[in-house]
Design a protein around this motif. Structure first.
Motif, short mmCIF file in Angstrom:
data_model
loop_
_atom_site.label_atom_id
_atom_site.label_comp_id
_atom_site.label_asym_id
_atom_site.label_seq_id
_atom_site.Cartn_x
_atom_site.Cartn_y
_atom_site.Cartn_z
N ARG A 46 -4.48 10.27 -2.97
CA ARG A 46 -4.13 8.87 -3.08
C ARG A 46 -3.93 8.48 -4.55
O ARG A 46 -4.68 8.92 -5.43
CB ARG A 46 -5.21 7.98 -2.46
CG ARG A 46 -5.13 7.93 -0.95
CD ARG A 46 -6.21 7.04 -0.35
NE ARG A 46 -5.97 6.86 1.07
CZ ARG A 46 -6.87 6.36 1.91
NH1 ARG A 46 -8.05 6.00 1.47
NH2 ARG A 46 -6.57 6.22 3.19
N GLU A 47 -2.92 7.63 -4.76
CA GLU A 47 -2.61 7.18 -6.11
C GLU A 47 -3.26 5.85 -6.44
O GLU A 47 -3.14 5.35 -7.57
CB GLU A 47 -1.08 7.09 -6.28
CG GLU A 47 -0.39 8.43 -6.11
CD GLU A 47 1.12 8.33 -6.20
OE1 GLU A 47 1.62 7.22 -6.49
OE2 GLU A 47 1.80 9.35 -5.98
N CYS A 48 -3.93 5.23 -5.46
CA CYS A 48 -4.64 3.98 -5.70
C CYS A 48 -5.69 3.81 -4.60
O CYS A 48 -5.66 4.53 -3.59
CB CYS A 48 -3.69 2.78 -5.71
SG CYS A 48 -2.89 2.49 -4.12
N ASP A 49 -6.61 2.89 -4.79
CA ASP A 49 -7.62 2.64 -3.77
C ASP A 49 -7.52 1.18 -3.31
O ASP A 49 -6.72 0.39 -3.83
CB ASP A 49 -9.02 2.97 -4.26
CG ASP A 49 -9.41 2.20 -5.53
OD1 ASP A 49 -8.86 1.10 -5.76
OD2 ASP A 49 -10.27 2.69 -6.28
N THR A 50 -8.33 0.83 -2.33
CA THR A 50 -8.26 -0.52 -1.76
C THR A 50 -8.67 -1.59 -2.77
O THR A 50 -8.17 -2.72 -2.70
CB THR A 50 -9.13 -0.63 -0.50
OG1 THR A 50 -10.46 -0.17 -0.79
CG2 THR A 50 -8.55 0.23 0.62
N GLY B 228 1.37 4.08 -3.31
CA GLY B 228 0.88 5.45 -3.17
C GLY B 228 -0.43 5.59 -2.45
O GLY B 228 -1.08 6.64 -2.51
N TYR B 229 -0.83 4.55 -1.72
CA TYR B 229 -2.11 4.61 -1.00
C TYR B 229 -2.09 5.69 0.07
O TYR B 229 -3.14 6.29 0.38
CB TYR B 229 -2.39 3.24 -0.38
CG TYR B 229 -3.67 3.16 0.42
CD1 TYR B 229 -4.91 3.12 -0.21
CD2 TYR B 229 -3.64 3.12 1.82
CE1 TYR B 229 -6.08 3.04 0.53
CE2 TYR B 229 -4.80 3.03 2.57
CZ TYR B 229 -6.02 3.00 1.91
OH TYR B 229 -7.19 2.92 2.64
N TYR B 230 -0.92 5.97 0.64
CA TYR B 230 -0.82 6.96 1.71
C TYR B 230 -0.37 8.35 1.20
O TYR B 230 -0.12 9.25 2.00
CB TYR B 230 0.15 6.47 2.79
CG TYR B 230 -0.38 5.24 3.51
CD1 TYR B 230 -1.41 5.34 4.43
CD2 TYR B 230 0.14 3.98 3.24
CE1 TYR B 230 -1.92 4.22 5.07
CE2 TYR B 230 -0.35 2.84 3.88
CZ TYR B 230 -1.38 2.98 4.79
OH TYR B 230 -1.87 1.85 5.42
N GLU B 231 -0.28 8.50 -0.12
CA GLU B 231 0.02 9.82 -0.68
C GLU B 231 -1.25 10.67 -0.68
O GLU B 231 -2.36 10.17 -0.53
CB GLU B 231 0.55 9.67 -2.11
CG GLU B 231 1.82 8.88 -2.24
CD GLU B 231 3.01 9.56 -1.58
OE1 GLU B 231 3.02 10.81 -1.53
OE2 GLU B 231 3.91 8.83 -1.10
N TRP B 232 -1.04 11.99 -0.83
CA TRP B 232 -2.20 12.88 -0.95
C TRP B 232 -2.06 13.73 -2.22
O TRP B 232 -1.10 14.47 -2.34
CB TRP B 232 -2.33 13.78 0.27
CG TRP B 232 -3.57 14.65 0.18
CD1 TRP B 232 -3.63 15.96 -0.18
CD2 TRP B 232 -4.90 14.23 0.42
NE1 TRP B 232 -4.92 16.39 -0.18
CE2 TRP B 232 -5.73 15.34 0.18
CE3 TRP B 232 -5.49 13.01 0.78
CZ2 TRP B 232 -7.12 15.27 0.31
CZ3 TRP B 232 -6.86 12.96 0.91
CH2 TRP B 232 -7.66 14.10 0.68
N ALA C 225 0.83 -1.20 0.00
CA ALA C 225 0.00 0.00 0.00
C ALA C 225 0.86 1.26 0.00
O ALA C 225 0.59 2.22 -0.73
CB ALA C 225 -0.93 -0.01 1.21
N ARG C 226 1.92 1.24 0.79
CA ARG C 226 2.82 2.39 0.86
C ARG C 226 3.52 2.62 -0.48
O ARG C 226 3.58 3.75 -0.98
CB ARG C 226 3.85 2.19 1.97
CG ARG C 226 4.76 3.37 2.24
CD ARG C 226 5.69 3.08 3.40
NE ARG C 226 6.51 1.91 3.15
CZ ARG C 226 7.62 1.92 2.43
NH1 ARG C 226 8.03 3.05 1.85
NH2 ARG C 226 8.33 0.82 2.26
#
Length: 240
Positions: free
Chosen positions: A208-212, A202-206, A198-199
């Motif tokens: 987000r670069e992807c979703d779950t 890009g899940y934790y970027e703002w 996830a990291r």
């Protein structure tokens, strides 16, 4: 008394196997793992018998049946003695990987220990030993010059009949294990895989670069399973 200069100390993570180890055998046969915390001397009353040591350990796994299987494998080992589970916790279970953890004392033969051999050749461990998949992970510092590490490891291999490789090495106090590293070590393998992916994705970027949904597809798991692992990982990493 010699004073160790922390800024010049060499820190290593060792991947290690050695014979006659109940934890290596049990974790190689089951899906659980063990953290080794402290070792105590058990005095003997009969001079005709060798002394024993008693250690404090944490068993961990993804679920209760897996922990039960692990503890049963430990009891069945020819290299283990009496196992006593703790009813009152020492507080370490919150820092152990795995969804289910149980602490226990175990008595065993000190001649089966590899720690004295490591210490004899200059390797001082500074964190609980983690045993999974039939291997041990040791966080150690080397008290002599870095150039002597390979020779010292060769002596450990010869004296203990061990297999030893270096997973990581650094010569910097700042590069020693960080708080983040300690917290990552509390995650199960699945939780760490999900969190790291996830990291990196890009899940934790703002923003987000992807979703779950995309993360679940990448890892070939259901969205529900991904969220369960991710939320548990986040809870452990954020817990003050």
């Amino acid at each position: 008394m010699a004073v160790v200069n922390q800024s010049e100390t060499t820190w290593l993570t060792l991947d290690l196997w050695h014979p006659n180890c109940w934890a290596i055998k049990a974790t190689g046969e089951t899906s659980g793992g063990v953290l080794a915390h402290s070792i105590y001397t058990s005095p003997t009353t009969d001079g005709n018998h060798r002394g024993k040591v008693k250690g404090l350990f944490t068993a961990f796994a993804d679920d209760e049946p897996a922990v039960n299987d692990l503890l049963e494998a430990i009891r069945d080992s020819e290299h283990s003695g009496e196992l006593s589970e703790l009813q009152e916790r020492f507080g370490r279970e919150r820092n152990a990987p795995g969804n289910v953890v149980r602490e226990f004392f175990l008595e065993y033969d000190p001649e089966d220990m590899v720690c004295p051999t490591l210490l004899e050749h200059g390797f001082v461990h500074n964190a609980p030993v983690r045993i999974e998949n039939g291997r041990e992970e040791w966080q150690v510092c080397f008290v002599d010059d870095r150039s002597g590490i390979e020779d010292a490891l060769d002596r450990v291999r010869e004296d203990a009949g061990a297999e030893v490789s270096i997973d990581s090495i650094t010569t910097s106090e700042a590069a020693a294990t960080t708080v983040r590293d300690h917290r990552l070590d509390t995650l199960t393998a699945k939780q760490r895989d999900v969190f790291e992916h996830a990291r990196e994705a890009g899940y934790y970027e703002w923003p987000r670069e992807c979703d779950t949904r995309e993360l679940a597809a990448d890892l070939d798991v259901s969205k529900t399973t991904l969220l369960e692992h991710l939320r548990k990982a986040e809870a452990k990493l954020l817990d003050p």
